[in-house]
Design a protein around this motif. Structure first.
Motif, PDB file in Angstrom:
ATOM      1  N   VAL A 106      -4.599  -3.497  -5.501  1.00 38.64           N
ATOM      2  CA  VAL A 106      -4.411  -2.334  -4.626  1.00 38.64           C
ATOM      3  C   VAL A 106      -5.319  -2.427  -3.402  1.00 38.64           C
ATOM      4  O   VAL A 106      -4.887  -2.164  -2.271  1.00 38.64           O
ATOM      5  N   GLU A 107      -6.578  -2.786  -3.608  1.00 43.04           N
ATOM      6  CA  GLU A 107      -7.521  -2.894  -2.490  1.00 43.04           C
ATOM      7  C   GLU A 107      -7.071  -3.970  -1.502  1.00 43.04           C
ATOM      8  O   GLU A 107      -7.105  -3.766  -0.284  1.00 43.04           O
ATOM      9  N   ARG A 108      -6.625  -5.094  -1.998  1.00 44.68           N
ATOM     10  CA  ARG A 108      -6.175  -6.167  -1.115  1.00 44.68           C
ATOM     11  C   ARG A 108      -4.894  -5.765  -0.383  1.00 44.68           C
ATOM     12  O   ARG A 108      -4.707  -6.092   0.791  1.00 44.68           O
ATOM     13  N   THR A 109      -4.012  -5.072  -1.093  1.00 45.85           N
ATOM     14  CA  THR A 109      -2.740  -4.663  -0.493  1.00 45.85           C
ATOM     15  C   THR A 109      -2.965  -3.729   0.685  1.00 45.85           C
ATOM     16  O   THR A 109      -2.352  -3.883   1.748  1.00 45.85           O
ATOM     17  N   VAL A 110      -3.828  -2.750   0.530  1.00 41.54           N
ATOM     18  CA  VAL A 110      -4.027  -1.773   1.592  1.00 41.54           C
ATOM     19  C   VAL A 110      -4.705  -2.425   2.800  1.00 41.54           C
ATOM     20  O   VAL A 110      -4.383  -2.115   3.959  1.00 41.54           O
ATOM     21  N   ARG A 111      -5.628  -3.345   2.565  1.00 40.84           N
ATOM     22  CA  ARG A 111      -6.267  -4.037   3.688  1.00 40.84           C
ATOM     23  C   ARG A 111      -5.269  -4.933   4.411  1.00 40.84           C
ATOM     24  O   ARG A 111      -5.255  -5.010   5.644  1.00 40.84           O
ATOM     25  N   LEU A 112      -4.437  -5.622   3.653  1.00 41.00           N
ATOM     26  CA  LEU A 112      -3.433  -6.502   4.236  1.00 41.00           C
ATOM     27  C   LEU A 112      -2.449  -5.712   5.092  1.00 41.00           C
ATOM     28  O   LEU A 112      -2.114  -6.116   6.214  1.00 41.00           O
ATOM     29  N   LEU A 113      -1.985  -4.582   4.596  1.00 34.24           N
ATOM     30  CA  LEU A 113      -1.007  -3.786   5.323  1.00 34.24           C
ATOM     31  C   LEU A 113      -1.595  -3.256   6.630  1.00 34.24           C
ATOM     32  O   LEU A 113      -0.901  -3.198   7.655  1.00 34.24           O
ATOM     33  N   ALA A 114      -2.866  -2.880   6.593  1.00 33.14           N
ATOM     34  CA  ALA A 114      -3.524  -2.421   7.827  1.00 33.14           C
ATOM     35  C   ALA A 114      -3.626  -3.554   8.840  1.00 33.14           C
ATOM     36  O   ALA A 114      -3.433  -3.346  10.047  1.00 33.14           O
ATOM     37  N   GLN A 115      -3.908  -4.768   8.363  1.00 36.61           N
ATOM     38  CA  GLN A 115      -4.022  -5.917   9.264  1.00 36.61           C
ATOM     39  C   GLN A 115      -2.677  -6.295   9.867  1.00 36.61           C
ATOM     40  O   GLN A 115      -2.581  -6.633  11.054  1.00 36.61           O
ATOM     41  N   LEU A 116      -1.619  -6.230   9.069  1.00 37.42           N
ATOM     42  CA  LEU A 116      -0.291  -6.629   9.545  1.00 37.42           C
ATOM     43  C   LEU A 116       0.279  -5.643  10.563  1.00 37.42           C
ATOM     44  O   LEU A 116       0.961  -6.044  11.512  1.00 37.42           O
ATOM     45  N   THR A 117       0.024  -4.353  10.365  1.00 32.11           N
ATOM     46  CA  THR A 117       0.662  -3.334  11.200  1.00 32.11           C
ATOM     47  C   THR A 117      -0.251  -2.742  12.265  1.00 32.11           C
ATOM     48  O   THR A 117       0.233  -2.077  13.180  1.00 32.11           O
ATOM     49  N   HIS A 118      -1.573  -2.943  12.131  1.00 31.19           N
ATOM     50  CA  HIS A 118      -2.551  -2.337  13.045  1.00 31.19           C
ATOM     51  C   HIS A 118      -2.454  -0.806  13.019  1.00 31.19           C
ATOM     52  O   HIS A 118      -2.630  -0.138  14.035  1.00 31.19           O
ATOM     53  N   GLN A 119      -2.156  -0.285  11.835  1.00 20.79           N
ATOM     54  CA  GLN A 119      -2.072   1.155  11.633  1.00 20.79           C
ATOM     55  C   GLN A 119      -2.935   1.526  10.430  1.00 20.79           C
ATOM     56  O   GLN A 119      -3.569   0.658   9.819  1.00 20.79           O
ATOM     57  N   VAL A 120      -2.942   2.806  10.074  1.00 25.56           N
ATOM     58  CA  VAL A 120      -3.608   3.246   8.851  1.00 25.56           C
ATOM     59  C   VAL A 120      -2.681   2.921   7.674  1.00 25.56           C
ATOM     60  O   VAL A 120      -1.519   3.334   7.664  1.00 25.56           O
ATOM     61  N   ALA A 121      -3.186   2.171   6.732  1.00 27.81           N
ATOM     62  CA  ALA A 121      -2.388   1.794   5.555  1.00 27.81           C
ATOM     63  C   ALA A 121      -2.776   2.671   4.371  1.00 27.81           C
ATOM     64  O   ALA A 121      -3.955   3.010   4.199  1.00 27.81           O
ATOM     65  N   VAL A 122      -1.775   3.034   3.574  1.00 24.05           N
ATOM     66  CA  VAL A 122      -1.989   3.902   2.415  1.00 24.05           C
ATOM     67  C   VAL A 122      -1.237   3.315   1.227  1.00 24.05           C
ATOM     68  O   VAL A 122      -0.054   2.977   1.340  1.00 24.05           O
ATOM     69  N   VAL A 123      -1.922   3.189   0.099  1.00 21.39           N
ATOM     70  CA  VAL A 123      -1.274   2.737  -1.133  1.00 21.39           C
ATOM     71  C   VAL A 123      -1.563   3.748  -2.232  1.00 21.39           C
ATOM     72  O   VAL A 123      -2.718   4.088  -2.489  1.00 21.39           O
ATOM     73  N   GLN A 124      -0.514   4.240  -2.847  1.00 25.12           N
ATOM     74  CA  GLN A 124      -0.641   5.156  -3.971  1.00 25.12           C
ATOM     75  C   GLN A 124      -0.770   4.340  -5.250  1.00 25.12           C
ATOM     76  O   GLN A 124       0.008   3.428  -5.490  1.00 25.12           O
ATOM     77  N   TYR A 125      -1.775   4.682  -6.054  1.00 29.39           N
ATOM     78  CA  TYR A 125      -1.941   3.989  -7.332  1.00 29.39           C
ATOM     79  C   TYR A 125      -0.723   4.243  -8.216  1.00 29.39           C
ATOM     80  O   TYR A 125      -0.133   5.318  -8.172  1.00 29.39           O
ATOM     81  N   PRO A 126      -0.326   3.269  -9.023  1.00 27.50           N
ATOM     82  CA  PRO A 126       0.775   3.503  -9.974  1.00 27.50           C
ATOM     83  C   PRO A 126       0.462   4.705 -10.854  1.00 27.50           C
ATOM     84  O   PRO A 126      -0.620   4.797 -11.427  1.00 27.50           O
ATOM     85  N   SER A 127       1.378   5.634 -10.939  1.00 29.95           N
ATOM     86  CA  SER A 127       1.180   6.835 -11.739  1.00 29.95           C
ATOM     87  C   SER A 127       1.507   6.556 -13.202  1.00 29.95           C
ATOM     88  O   SER A 127       2.523   5.938 -13.517  1.00 29.95           O
ATOM     89  N   LEU A 128       0.651   7.051 -14.088  1.00 34.58           N
ATOM     90  CA  LEU A 128       0.905   6.873 -15.515  1.00 34.58           C
ATOM     91  C   LEU A 128       2.248   7.479 -15.919  1.00 34.58           C
ATOM     92  O   LEU A 128       2.928   6.968 -16.800  1.00 34.58           O
ATOM     93  N   LYS A 129       2.632   8.557 -15.256  1.00 33.67           N
ATOM     94  CA  LYS A 129       3.892   9.209 -15.607  1.00 33.67           C
ATOM     95  C   LYS A 129       5.097   8.312 -15.323  1.00 33.67           C
ATOM     96  O   LYS A 129       6.156   8.500 -15.902  1.00 33.67           O
ATOM     97  N   ARG A 130       4.923   7.371 -14.392  1.00 33.80           N
ATOM     98  CA  ARG A 130       6.045   6.514 -14.030  1.00 33.80           C
ATOM     99  C   ARG A 130       5.928   5.107 -14.607  1.00 33.80           C
ATOM    100  O   ARG A 130       6.779   4.258 -14.360  1.00 33.80           O
ATOM    101  N   LEU A 131       4.854   4.860 -15.361  1.00 31.93           N
ATOM    102  CA  LEU A 131       4.624   3.513 -15.890  1.00 31.93           C
ATOM    103  C   LEU A 131       5.143   3.378 -17.313  1.00 31.93           C
ATOM    104  O   LEU A 131       5.264   4.352 -18.051  1.00 31.93           O
ATOM    105  N   SER A 132       5.428   2.144 -17.684  1.00 29.40           N
ATOM    106  CA  SER A 132       5.797   1.830 -19.061  1.00 29.40           C
ATOM    107  C   SER A 132       4.589   1.236 -19.778  1.00 29.40           C
ATOM    108  O   SER A 132       3.744   0.587 -19.159  1.00 29.40           O
ATOM    109  N   LEU A 133       4.551   1.455 -21.079  1.00 30.48           N
ATOM    110  CA  LEU A 133       3.416   0.972 -21.868  1.00 30.48           C
ATOM    111  C   LEU A 133       3.616  -0.480 -22.276  1.00 30.48           C
ATOM    112  O   LEU A 133       4.715  -0.866 -22.691  1.00 30.48           O
ATOM    113  N   ARG A 134       2.592  -1.264 -22.123  1.00 27.02           N
ATOM    114  CA  ARG A 134       2.624  -2.629 -22.635  1.00 27.02           C
ATOM    115  C   ARG A 134       2.001  -2.681 -24.023  1.00 27.02           C
ATOM    116  O   ARG A 134       2.533  -3.324 -24.929  1.00 27.02           O
ATOM    117  N   HIS A 135       0.882  -1.982 -24.187  1.00 27.17           N
ATOM    118  CA  HIS A 135       0.210  -2.028 -25.489  1.00 27.17           C
ATOM    119  C   HIS A 135      -0.768  -0.862 -25.605  1.00 27.17           C
ATOM    120  O   HIS A 135      -1.350  -0.413 -24.627  1.00 27.17           O
TER     121      HIS A 135
END
Length: 339
Positions: A106-135
């Motif tokens: 997530v940290e790398r993604t938001v920095r990368l998006l800011a560098q590519l677009t020269h804008q403010v980048a925002v990444v929402q963490y995956p929500s537990l309500k929308r995730l599937s369980l692995r274990h």
């Protein structure tokens, strides 16, 4: 007057204004673009575009600039999002390819998006309500204390402590662990709540307190507001765009600091692969001079996304390039989480 030609004139005005930040006049359009008509015809087309509210004249004797309505028509006419360059694709792969865990991704993604677009980048963490369980793992910490470890399909890990009034039984823990994984593995966590609530009745009365405590901890975890959080990067890019706002950028910065504003905005965005909100389309007054380009990530099916990422900047934005970057990063992030 040709509607198609009018659109060509609007595209040219948007492109030139985004590039130069200067109001665009008919003479400039003739010099820079092969529109195939006379300057007089272009002036007539510009007058019609202004009459319909797609462009405006900021000052007397000045050229024209796009309005929010003009930007919207321009964005809606983008038939296909252009692909990123080979260099941009390599940059995404190099920066995200060796990420260590979900937080790092997530940290790398938001920095990368800011560098590519020269804008403010925002990444929402995956929500537990929308995730599937692995274990699900149950780890005894002491005779009466248990650690519940939730591991999702995206690699997100949540840990919760459960206190009991009776000594933990290894055989019961093994059975409970097995039953929990049968119930939840591969399913969205919000979908298994009814089965978790019914689980204590499947155990002997002496062990129902423990089972109920574990099940309650899992359902409580889903209700935590703190799971809905975002990470931002590139606010300095917004500060450098101060001259693109007729008013101070302070309200925009304050809105960014209030994460609930962005989370509410994300929840209102259409379930599309790419969603764009332009200026006055934003319900929050603080963002009335800003545009937001976002995409869901985490699944090939937009409605199955586990989170949203995007960028925020002034309405004078390179929409085709920004949309391409947001889509590419969202797709790459989805592949990383899936693997």
């Amino acid at each position: 007057m040709s509607d198609e030609r009018r659109l060509d004139v609007l595209r040219a005005i948007v492109q030139d204004y985004v590039e130069t930040r200067e109001p665009v006049g008919s003479r400039v359009l003739v010099e820079r673009h092969s529109l195939g008509v006379s300057p007089a015809t272009i002036r007539n087309d510009m007058a019609a575009l202004e009459e319909f509210g797609f462009i405006a004249q900021p000052h007397t004797s000045a050229g024209r600039v796009p309005t929010d309505k003009g930007y919207r028509l321009f964005v809606d006419q983008i038939g296909a999002v252009k692909p990123l360059s080979a260099a941009e694709k390599r940059a995404i792969q190099m920066l995200l390819g060796d990420a260590l865990d979900l937080d790092d991704v997530v940290e790398r993604t938001v920095r990368l998006l800011a560098q590519l677009t020269h804008q403010v980048a925002v990444v929402q963490y995956p929500s537990l309500k929308r995730l599937s369980l692995r274990h699900l793992e149950l780890v005894p910490l002491s005779a009466e204390r248990l650690l519940v470890v939730i591991i999702t399909d995206t690699g997100r890990v949540e840990q919760r402590n459960v206190e009991t009034t009776t000594e933990l039984d290894g055989n019961i823990l093994a059975e409970l662990r097995a039953r929990l994984n049968v119930i939840a593995a591969g399913r969205r966590l919000e979908a298994v709540t009814p089965e978790l609530e019914a689980l204590p009745e499947q155990f002997a009365p002496a062990h129902q307190e423990l089972v109920r405590a574990v099940a309650q901890q899992l359902t409580d975890t889903l209700r935590l507001d703190s799971e809905e959080r975002i990470v931002m990067a590139g606010t300095a890019n917004l500060a450098r765009s101060d001259f693109d706002f007729t008013r101070t950028i302070s309200p925009v910065l304050e809105a960014l600091e209030e994460q609930v504003v962005l989370l509410k905005l994300f929840s209102e965005m259409a379930q599309d692969s790419i969603a764009v909100r332009i200026g006055s389309e934003n319900k929050d007054e603080a963002l009335s001079e800003a545009s937001i380009v976002t995409s869901l990530y985490g699944s090939e099916e937009p409605s199955e996304g586990v989170g949203r990422l995007g960028v925020l900047g002034p309405t004078r934005m390179d929409y085709p390039g920004t949309m391409a970057a947001v889509r590419a990063v969202a797709r790459y992030l989805s592949r990383i989480l899936a693997s």
